[in-house]
Each structure stands twice: as structure tokens, then as C-alpha cells.
Design an enzyme around this catalytic site. Structure first.
Site, mmCIF file in Angstrom:
data_model
loop_
_atom_site.group_PDB
_atom_site.id
_atom_site.type_symbol
_atom_site.label_atom_id
_atom_site.label_comp_id
_atom_site.label_asym_id
_atom_site.label_seq_id
_atom_site.Cartn_x
_atom_site.Cartn_y
_atom_site.Cartn_z
ATOM 1 N N ASP A 347 0.943 -1.032 -0.012
ATOM 2 C CA ASP A 347 0.085 -0.080 -0.035
ATOM 3 C C ASP A 347 0.799 1.264 -0.186
ATOM 4 O OD1 ASP A 347 -2.073 1.861 0.200
ATOM 5 O OD2 ASP A 347 -3.151 0.771 1.825
ATOM 6 N N GLU A 549 -9.477 7.760 4.323
ATOM 7 C CA GLU A 549 -8.744 7.343 5.036
ATOM 8 C C GLU A 549 -8.129 8.325 6.093
ATOM 9 O OE1 GLU A 549 -5.194 5.444 3.137
ATOM 10 O OE2 GLU A 549 -5.988 6.376 1.231
#
Ligand code: BGC
Ligand code: BGC
Length: 873
Positions: A347, A549
Site C-alpha cells: 500500500d 482514510e
């Protein structure tokens, strides 16, 4: 700004109680820590790492066979390519750079294997880039990757993008409801069709791969990514993962598999992303291996069965160890036990959290089993360092060969060498009527009816209908995060060609039935509205504003943003005796007892996306007053009754939600919900006292950040940069471990002044004092103070402002490095803070020049004993 009273300058110098003597000269406020180490949430004695650190055991995991049988011809082809590649070329395949940081020319020069566009990155930096601009850029990168004029082997590049609710980075794409709404639909077949439609829209733009689906099983709804999760329960997630992968990639047993209309999918984020303590993004998931496998990994078993070709490693750690460096989970479990033969992508710079790593150097991740780094900007340095680590033997060549084989396997399977792209450039497919119809169906099926007193719904579309609330005609709000921009912010109606707001859908239904509808966001109506009559009913659309996020992480599940306004609107309608239907837009269940009490009917509409008309399809009748569609949505997340029920999940012991998992009314139900639900938010402090976060990445509600400089009006720091007059005091967002997770504070020293975390409503924090809490934070001193500096916790009025001198402590901290400092709350109490009514959670006041940075500010119960600055009670 009414809640600042008195002269802040004077307060600080007033009360310096006994404990100050203890405080000064203290030992540098705790040990300095490695930056990497600060990433790891502390494992405190209260939450011991009791599990998982012990010997792991594969027995918790099923033994799976690879989804696709071994293909000898394919393996021979891979080996042939590998044999021709240099080390540089091989390591180049393992780099995924962000399109803002790499040109096609560089792809060719460095033999780079992959690119991505992050949320809110567009071709040519143009938000309005057309599908053809996307395709053109994809072609340019592809051509560069296949250009062997300088030598080397031609390996097609693979482009990944977050098509997480449709191809959401591209203007004009169909936006499906976010996963939480799809979870409520309980319809795996629908999920497959959504996957197919999404893949087709992505294929139009020449992109090869989507970073979807998220198959997190979210347990604490304060996590800002709860909306990306189908359910708190593994059952739905497992069923959906199977179908979503089939939809995106095509059925592995047929010709459609990865045929260019079907693309490569990434199951993410492996594993435990939905289980972090307090729902903190990128945090630590402290669960047993059994729970990790049975709850958090449930979606991977079915995703693998469907032949998912890539898996994204998660930012989080499991019992203190980061997933990007977790050899046991990435290699022993995922690749060996579960038979995964595709590749593991990292990620966003996630490898840098691994012990011993930095963003541009991380042998440990490769050795643990990471095959491709999502390295975004610093790819050149990482490429160079990784090559050196192979040369020095730190990374075995066999590991590189394995990683590259996996990447090549997927590229060959996906037909990227042939680049057969049947849909590329077919812009009519993007946002097509057919795809929008699927999205609208999904909206209808995602709606959950939580309250329908006196069977107020369906709304008779022949009547006089008032539509109100700031979400009614707001496509950006109904679409949430990961919409055109990363956080879903900054979008206006023009950014959604072809989309329909909830109001537009209602208006279409009312016009068709012969009723009258008026839109008034704040509920005010002109005297002659509805011919001077009162509306028969009001539909009020409100809820959370977009976030993604970590920006969306919450300290409390109380619905707060804008809720005062919304409550006033509901109250006003109630006072006029107008029946109210609330349509609540949110990325998670929230504590909305006040709003429920003020509503006659209440619909959880989640984040429906571009097809707002799906709401009216269910809420409004036809022209004969008959329902058109019934509610079929059922909660895939439990809905809290009390504000402290932050972690509440199906199958819990003492499960006592307001609405259980699976709840949802329809038009045949006759259920009255009392209008006297508990509205007492103070119950928040019942049960175990949790850490009180004042700032994590950003100030946490109810705290807001302000600059109070001399006699100037205090300045709210709402963005990422703010300065007072003459730039005397500046506050800027900076990166400690992740984007904008810290604040740099600097004082020029022209006047004494403060930076403070302030709240409008005084908070009773006395339980923290009683439970021996300490104030803790990460701090970095860049320019040491020459004049007095104070830390203060204070109230409104002059009688409770405990200030502690900090100058000496700051001077003793290592310059330019992050340290953690902790101060016993008793020290503030002794200096005069009354913890029953705190309105300044923390302020820093400097009388001279100073430059420092702070992050992760919180009160931690029980931490006083271990605090660097201590005071006896
Ligand atoms: C997110 C991923 C996403 C990636 C690329 C990360 O910050 O966690 O879900 O795929 O960025 O945008
Ligand atoms: C990117 C996102 C990414 C995030 C992570 C943003 O700038 O656009 O895709 O997930 O950074 O740091």
C-alpha cells in the site's frame, strides 16, 4: 469567538504550583524514539499483546489449492523472460510509481513494472481529463514499457487505480453506492454485476487493474474507512468477495476471465485492517490468530477461490508487527497455505512502517514476501537501494525471481503483452445508461428503513412535499470519499455530469405523479409556497460530509458534523407539526438518538453515489398512491443505542444495539419506535475509560485548533496552514509518519502567544484525573526556546488554568528528532486546572522564538505512573 475569555497572556504566569519544581529539570521528558517506532501503537499493560506473539499456528487457516491449475506453457514463458532480464530490469518490475512522479520516458529508461494514479491524480493534472486523455496516457506508458530501442526485454506496464465504487477518479463515471450500502443489499448477484460494470468503465480508460474490493471486516465504526467495508460480519464479506472478484476479473472457468473487458482485481488490505484498536487507521490489530483468520481473513478465502490475481498488503500491524514485513502472514499463510500464485502489492509507501525500513530502502518487506512496492514518489532511490541489497546478498536472488515471476504471471494471464483492449476509448461505456441502471437498483436495495411510525412511508407523491437538508441536492455529499478527489472534498455539481441528486429523483417522481415538491435546504418557505398551505410532509436529507482514510477517523460515534443545524431544522419542522422523514447519509452507523426522536420515519441511505433517484424509487408512491418498490435493505452493521457503544458487533456477548445486525423494516411492518431514546451523551464515560484523543492526524471532535496571538481575535486553524498577523505564529500540517499527521508550530517571538486545542462546550475530564491519566504526545523541537514556554490545560474564566513551564524540558529534547513526552495530569491539577470543565484541552504558549512539531496528543488513563513528568496527588 465567544468562548475565549480573559487575557491568555496573564493566565499562564499566574499559578505555578508545587509540582513545577518536579517538572523542571526532569529527564528530558522521556526517551527519544526512532521514528519507525512511533508508528507502532503502544501495547500498554492494559492491552497486552497476549496473542499472536506466541508461536503462530497454520492450523487456523484452511489449506487451499491455487485457483488456477498450473499451466506449464505459461511457466515456461515466464522462465524464458526471466532468463533474459538483468537484475535492474527485474527490480524495476517490482516498483509501482505514481503518475505524478514518473514519465513514460522514465518507465522505459528504468524498466518500471507498474504505475498508479492515487486518489485525485489525473492525466496532465487535469481533473476534467476525458476518458480519451486517460487512454492516451495509458498508451504512452505502455508504448514506453514495450520500447526496447535501448535494449532490454519488453514487459508491458500495469496501471492500477482505485475504482472502489465505480471508476471514481474519472469525471462522468457511474458511481455505485459505497460498500457499506452494498452490504445492506444482501445480494451477491448484484455485486457481480457491479464488478463487471466497473471493470468495463475502467477498461475504457486503458487502465488495467483496480485496487478493489476492500474486504475489511470492520469492528470499530470509528474507523474512517468503515464505509469501504461490506459488513462487520464475515459472512457477507466472504459471499461478496467471491462475486466481486468474478465480476471484475470474469469467471476463471470461462473465456471472459481477464479478457480485457474484465480486468485484474486487488483484494485489500491483507489482513486485519478492519480490526485496529479504537478503529485507528493504520493501527494495530490485537486479536488471536483464530480471530484474524475467521473474522478478518474470511473474504480472502473466497476471493482466492475466484482467482484474484493480486492482494494488497495492509498498513496495519498484527499484534505489533507490520503486515508489510510479516513473512509468516504474507508468505507462509497467503502464498503457501492459501495457494496464492499472483502477486502481493504494497500500500502507499506502507513498507516504510516496517522495522528497519525507510521509504526508499526496505529489504525486510521483500524478504517477507512483498512483490511490488507502491512507492509513489521515491522510486528511483528505492530501486537503487533494492538492487544494492540483492548484490550484497541481503535479499536473495531467488526472492526477486519469485516476485518477478508472480508479476509476469499476472501480466501474461491478463493479456497485457498482446494489449487486447476491446473497450479502450469507447467513451459511451463510461457512465452508460445500463451501468447507471445497475447503480440505481443498488441504491434501492441498500436503503434500510429504521423507523416508520404510523407507517408514514411511502410518501404519497401526489401531495405537497418539502425537501430540506444540506444533503438533498448535493451529489458530492451523497457520494462520500474516494470520489474524484481522494477525500471526496472540493467537488461541485459540475463535477458529476449525468448524475442525479436525491432531490432530482424525488422531483421526477413527484412530477410524474402530479404532486408538488419544493426544495429548501434550511426548511424556510416563501409565504405563497404550496399555495400558502403547510407541506404535507418533509423529507430531510443530511448526514456526514465526505472523508476517506484516517481523515475520517472519529473519537466518538456521536453524529456531530453539522448536527446542530440539522437538529434545529428537524425541531422547526416538528414545531410546525409537519411529519418528518429523515434520509441519513453516512459512512457508518452513528449515534443519532436525537435525530431519531425528532423524525417520524428514518432511512439509513449510506453513501448512494451518482444515482440519487434510487432513493425516491422506494420512498415515493406512483400516481395512484401505491408503493413502487419496497425496502429490502437490512443492516450489515449493528446500530448503537448508547454513545459509548463504539465496538458493537453481531455475536458479541452482551449484545445490546438499538438496531441489530439484520434489522430493517419494510412496508408490511407495523413497528412504533418510541420518541424518547436516551439523548444523554454523558454515558460516553461509562465502562472502561478509553484514551481521550485531542489530536490524531487532525484535531479530534470536540477539539479544534486555534492560534491566539496577543490581543488578536483567535484564529481557527481549519486547513493545513494558518498564520497570525506578521506571521508571528504559524501552524502548518506536516508529515511525521503519514500524510499531514503532525503540526509544525512556530513562533517568531514578536509577541507572546499560544496555539491551543479548544472546545466550545466545556468537557468534564475529571475521570481522567481520577484514573491517573497522563497527557502524552509526540514532539520534535526544531528551534529550541530562549524564552519561557508553557503547556496549559484550562477552562473558561480565570480560576482554573493550570500552566506548566516547558522551556527547560524542550531544551533537553534532541533537536530535530521525534520524542514522546508524557505529563501526569495531576501536575496540571496542582497548577490549578479544574478538570470538571475543561475548555482548553491543551495549549502551548511561547514568549519568544520557538519552532517545534507535535502529533498524537491524548490523555491516557493509567499512564501517570510511567509519565516522565510526574506529580503526587
Ligand atoms: C489506500 C489504498 C489505496 C492506495 C492507492 C492507500 O492510501 O490505503 O486503499 O489503494 O492508497 O491510492
Ligand atoms: C493519494 C491517495 C493515497 C494517499 C495516501 C493521497 O495523496 O491521492 O491515493 O491513498 O495519498 O497517503
Amino acid at each position: 469567538m465567544t468562548y475565549f475569555t480573559g487575557n491568555l497572556a496573564e493566565r499562564h504566569v499566574k499559578r505555578l504550583a508545587a509540582c513545577i519544581a518536579l517538572a523542571v529539570g526532569l529527564t528530558a521528558c522521556g526517551e527519544s524514539r526512532e521514528t519507525q517506532a512511533t508508528a507502532e501503537p503502544e501495547v500498554t499493560p492494559e492491552t497486552p499483546a497476549k496473542v499472536g506473539t506466541a508461536a503462530s499456528s497454520l492450523e487456523h487457516w484452511p489449506t487451499l489449492q491455487p485457483a488456477l491449475p498450473r499451466d506449464e506453457a505459461l511457466e515456461v514463458r515466464i522462465a524464458g523472460l526471466l532468463a533474459q532480464m538483468t537484475l535492474e530490469e527485474k527490480v524495476g518490475q517490482m516498483m509501482q510509481a505514481e503518475i505524478k512522479s514518473i514519465t513514460p520516458e522514465e518507465v522505459k529508461q528504468y524498466h518500471i513494472g507498474s504505475i498508479l494514479n492515487g486518489g485525485g491524480t489525473f492525466p496532465n493534472n487535469d481533473k476534467f481529463a476525458t476518458p480519451d486523455d486517460w487512454r492516451q496516457l495509458a498508451d504512452d506508458y505502455f508504448a514506453a514499457s514495450m520500447d526496447t530501442s535501448d535494449g532490454g526485454v519488453a514487459i508491458p506496464i500495469i496501471w492500477g487505480s482505485d475504482a472502489v465504487h465505480g471508476h471514481n477518479n474519472v469525471i462522468g463515471a457511474t458511481l455505485f453506492p459505497h460498500n457499506i450500502g452494498l452490504g445492506a443489499a444482501h445480494d451477491p448477484g448484484l455485486i457481480r454485476r457491479i464488478g463487471e460494470a466497473t471493470a468495463r468503465e475502467v477498461a475504457v480508460t486503458g487502465v488495467d487493474w483496480t485496487f478493489a474490493p476492500t474486504i475489511a471486516v470492520v469492528r470499530d465504526d470509528r474507523w474512517g474507512r468503515t464505509f469501504e467495508s461490506y459488513s462487520e460480519d464475515p459472512d457477507i464479506v466472504a459471499a461478496y468477495a467471491r462475486e466481486m472478484i468474478k465480476g471484475i476479473q470474469g469467471d476463471k472457468n470461462t473465456e471472459e476471465f481477464l479478457d480485457g473487458r474484465h480486468l485484474v482485481s486487488a483484494a485489500k488490505h491483507f489482513v486485519g485492517d478492519g480490526g485496529t484498536t479504537r478503529g485507528i487507521d493504520r493501527g494495530d490489530t490485537q486479536v488471536s490468530e483464530k480471530e484474524l483468520a475467521e473474522i478478518h481473513a474470511a473474504g480472502y478465502f473466497t476471493a482466492l477461490e475466484s482467482g484474484v490475481q493480486s492482494v494488497m498488503a495492509s498498513f496495519n500491524s498484527w499484534n505489533g508487527k507490520r503486515l508489510h514485513g510479516h513473512k509468516y502472514l504474507l508468505t507462509d499463510v497467503l502464498k503457501e497455505r492459501l495457494g496464492f500464485d499472483g502477486f502481493v502489492v504494497g500500500d502507499w509507501n506502507g513498507h516504510r512502517f516496517v522495522d528497519g525500513c525507510t521509504v526508499d530502502s526496505c529489504a525486510n518487506a521483500v524478504n517477507a514476501g512483498l512483490d511490488m512496492f507502491m512507492i509513489t514518489a521515491e522510486w528511483k532511490a528505492l530501486l537503487k537501494n533494492t538492487i544494492a541489497q540483492v548484490e550484497s546478498g541481503e535479499i536473495p536472488m531467488s526472492r526477486i525471481d519469485d516476485a518477478v515471476s508472480r508479476i509476469l504471471r499476472v501480466k501474461i494471464r491478463a493479456g497485457l503483452f498482446e494489449r487486447d483492449r476491446p473497450l479502450a476509448g469507447k467513451s459511451g461505456v463510461l457512465g452508460s445508461a445500463e451501468h447507471r441502471a445497475i447503480a440505481r437498483e443498488a441504491v434501492r436495495k441498500s436503503l434500510v428503513l429504521l423507523k416508520n411510525n404510523d407507517q408514514l412511508l411511502p410518501v404519497d407523491a401526489r401531495k405537497n412535499i418539502l425537501v430540506a437538508g444540506n444533503g438533498a441536492n448535493n451529489i458530492s455529499k451523497q457520494s462520500g470519499g474516494w470520489t474524484i478527489s481522494w477525500q471526496g472534498t472540493g467537488n461541485t455539481a459540475e463535477d458529476f455530469p449525468g448524475a442525479t441528486s436525491i432531490f432530482t429523483g424525488i422531483k421526477q417522481a413527484v412530477d410524474a405523479a402530479g404532486g408538488t415538491v419544493l426544495l429548501s435546504e434550511n426548511g424556510e418557505l416563501a409565504a405563497d409556497a404550496f399555495n400558502g398551505e403547510k407541506p404535507d410532509i418533509a423529507i430531510v436529507v443530511y448526514g456526514e460530509d465526505p472523508y476517506a482514510e484516517w481523515h475520517g477517523d472519529l473519537a466518538s460515534i456521536e453524529f456531530q458534523l453539522g448536527s446542530k443545524e440539522d437538529q434545529e431544522l428537524l425541531q422547526k419542522l416538528k414545531a410546525h407539526k409537519i411529519p418528518v422523514v429523515s434520509v441519513f447519509l453516512s459512512g457508518r452507523p452513528l449515534w443519532v438518538n436525537k435525530e431519531l426522536n425528532l423524525s417520524d420515519a428514518f432511512v439509513a441511505a449510506w453513501l448512494p453515489g451518482s444515482e440519487g433517484a434510487g432513493v425516491a424509487d422506494v420512498l415515493l408512491t406512483d400516481d395512484e398512491g401505491n408503493k413502487r418498490y419496497d425496502f429490502t435493505g437490512r443492516l450489515s452493521f449493528s446500530w448503537p443505542e448508547q454513545v459509548h457503544q463504539t465496538v458493537i458487533n453481531r455475536n458479541d456477548e452482551n449484545y445490546a444495539p438499538l438496531f441489530s445486525y439484520g434489522y430493517g423494516l419494510d412496508y408490511s411492518s407495523d413497528v412504533q419506535l418510541a420518541n424518547n431514546l436516551n439523548e444523554d451523551g454523558e454515558s460516553y464515560v461509562d465502562g472502561n475509560l478509553e484514551d481521550a484523543w485531542l489530536m490524531v492526524s487532525r484535531p479530534q471532535a470536540p477539539w479544534k485548533l486555534f492560534i491566539a496571538d496577543g490581543e488578536q481575535e483567535p484564529l481557527w486553524v481549519s486547513g493545513n496552514l494558518a498564520s497570525s498577523a506578521d506571521n508571528n505564529i504559524t501552524v502548518a500540517s506536516i508529515d511525521m509518519l503519514s500524510q499531514e499527521d503532525a503540526r509544525a508550530l512556530s513562533w517568531k517571538g514578536l509577541r507572546a502567544g499560544s496555539v491551543l486545542l479548544q472546545t466550545q462546550k466545556p468537557q468534564d475530564m475529571s475521570r481522567y484525573l481520577n484514573e491517573a491519566a497522563a497527557l502524552t504526545m509526540d514532539i520534535r523541537v526544531d528551534q529550541a526556546p530562549q524564552a519561557p514556554v508553557f503547556a496549559q490545560i484550562a477552562c473558561d474564566g480565570d480560576d482554573c488554568n493550570g500552566a506548566l513551564p516547558l522551556q527547560q524540558a524542550l531544551n533537553e529534547l534532541p533537536k530535530g528528532d521525534w520524542s514522546q513526552i508524557s505529563i501526569d495530569l495531576q501536575c496540571f491539577a496542582k497548577a490549578g486546572t479544574d478538570f470538571t470543565r475543561v475548555s482548553q484541552g491543551l495549549s502551548f504558549r511561547s514568549e519568544g522564538k520557538l519552532s517545534m512539531a507535535v502529533a498524537n496528543i491524548k490523555f491516557v488513563p493509567g499512564a501517570a505512573e510511567r509519565a516522565a513528568i510526574r506529580c503526587e496527588s
